[in-house]
Structure formats: structure tokens, C-alpha cells
Write a protein that holds these residues in place. Structure first.
Motif, PDB file in Angstrom:
ATOM      1  N   SER A 110     -19.970   7.014-124.126  1.00  0.00           N
ATOM      2  CA  SER A 110     -20.840   7.235-122.822  1.00  0.00           C
ATOM      3  C   SER A 110     -21.999   6.300-122.553  1.00  0.00           C
ATOM      4  N   THR A 158     -21.284  21.286-127.645  1.00  0.00           N
ATOM      5  CA  THR A 158     -22.452  20.938-128.176  1.00  0.00           C
ATOM      6  C   THR A 158     -23.297  22.303-128.479  1.00  0.00           C
ATOM      7  N   CYS A 193     -27.640  15.889-118.702  1.00  0.00           N
ATOM      8  CA  CYS A 193     -27.124  16.424-117.634  1.00  0.00           C
ATOM      9  C   CYS A 193     -27.664  16.646-116.632  1.00  0.00           C
ATOM     10  N   PHE A 237     -30.702   8.591-118.030  1.00  0.00           N
ATOM     11  CA  PHE A 237     -29.376   8.957-118.940  1.00  0.00           C
ATOM     12  C   PHE A 237     -29.375   8.306-120.204  1.00  0.00           C
ATOM     13  N   LEU A 260     -18.546  19.415-122.706  1.00  0.00           N
ATOM     14  CA  LEU A 260     -19.143  18.764-123.635  1.00  0.00           C
ATOM     15  C   LEU A 260     -20.549  19.880-123.784  1.00  0.00           C
ATOM     16  N   LYS A 261     -21.171  20.274-122.828  1.00  0.00           N
ATOM     17  CA  LYS A 261     -22.188  21.260-123.025  1.00  0.00           C
ATOM     18  C   LYS A 261     -22.119  22.419-123.891  1.00  0.00           C
ATOM     19  N   THR A 318     -15.260  16.827-119.292  1.00  0.00           N
ATOM     20  CA  THR A 318     -16.114  16.991-118.559  1.00  0.00           C
ATOM     21  C   THR A 318     -17.572  17.264-119.133  1.00  0.00           C
ATOM     22  N   SER A 319     -18.825  17.142-118.596  1.00  0.00           N
ATOM     23  CA  SER A 319     -20.071  17.433-118.987  1.00  0.00           C
ATOM     24  C   SER A 319     -20.341  18.928-119.265  1.00  0.00           C
ATOM     25  N   GLU A 320     -19.511  19.760-118.343  1.00  0.00           N
ATOM     26  CA  GLU A 320     -19.438  21.174-118.742  1.00  0.00           C
ATOM     27  C   GLU A 320     -18.817  21.532-120.014  1.00  0.00           C
ATOM     28  N   MET A 351     -29.535  10.173-123.479  1.00  0.00           N
ATOM     29  CA  MET A 351     -28.558   9.976-124.588  1.00  0.00           C
ATOM     30  C   MET A 351     -28.811   9.780-125.830  1.00  0.00           C
ATOM     31  N   TYR A 402     -28.612  17.298-124.888  1.00  0.00           N
ATOM     32  CA  TYR A 402     -27.570  17.166-124.072  1.00  0.00           C
ATOM     33  C   TYR A 402     -27.640  17.672-122.806  1.00  0.00           C
TER      34      TYR A 402
END
Length: 119
Positions: free
Chosen positions: A109, A10, A52, A60, A6-7, A2-4, A64, A48
Motif C-alpha cells: 500500500s 487487523t 482509513c 496516509f 483489512l480493518k 478492501t479497507s473494511e 501507514m 490502521y
């Protein structure tokens, strides 16, 4: 992932880069490299976060691509540090592996979104 997730990943990568910088010898040359890798390595997570918040697929992609550029630069500086033998290989190899995995995620992505909008 999920983006969370990946946050968080990173952010952790940024912290690992900071830890690496703090271990580098303080010679004139290594100070320059330390500054460069600190900037690029922490920019991966910071940029990043901006990805989001993208409001469109094109935004995006643009954001990215910046993340990918920073990740690539960080890998370059890791190569320099390794070749200069400023730190043990196992320290660098772990960061190299994580940087490559993150890069693969970012590339995937980008490909997905570009295919979605036919770029």
C-alpha cells in the motif's frame, strides 16, 4: 482486500495478540515483553483505523508508516517469545505468519501511494 476487510483483519490480529499475552508465563522478564507486544500488536489495528481516515496521500503515508513500524515491532517481540520458548511454536508461528502477511500488505500500500505522488 478492501479497507473494511483489512480493518477487521487487523482487529482480529489485535485479539490474537491479546490471547497470546494472556498465555505468557508471569515472570519479571515475560511481563515486560507481554506489555510491549500488547502495545505494539494492538496498535497495528488502532493505527490502521487512523489510516482509513487520512485526508491526503501524504497523511496516509505518514500514518501507514506508523502501522508498519508497529507491525515490525510486534514481529520482533514474537521472535523473542519464540526464542525464550515461553509458548509452543505453533502458537507463535501462526501469529508470525499473519504479521508477515499484514506487513506485506502495508508495504505494498505504501509503495502504491508513494509511486502515485512520486515519492
Amino acid at each position: 482486500m478492501t479497507s473494511e476487510q483489512l480493518k477487521e483483519r487487523t482487529k482480529q490480529y489485535s485479539l490474537l495478540i491479546i490471547n497470546l499475552v494472556e498465555q505468557l508465563p508471569m515472570t519479571p522478564a515475560s511481563r515486560i515483553i507481554a506489555n510491549q507486544i500488547a502495545k505494539s500488536g494492538t496498535s497495528v489495528g488502532a493505527n490502521y483505523m487512523a489510516v482509513c481516515r487520512s485526508r491526503s496521500d501524504r497523511e496516509f503515508i505518514a500514518k501507514m508508516e506508523i502501522v508498519l513500524e508497529e507491525a515490525d515491532e510486534t514481529l520482533f517481540w514474537l521472535e523473542i517469545i519464540k526464542e525464550k520458548q515461553w509458548l509452543p511454536n505453533q502458537v507463535i508461528d501462526m501469529l508470525w505468519k499473519e504479521g508477515n502477511e499484514l506487513t506485506a500488505i502495508f508495504v505494498s500500500s505504501l509503495k502504491t501511494v508513494k509511486a502515485k505522488i512520486n515519492l
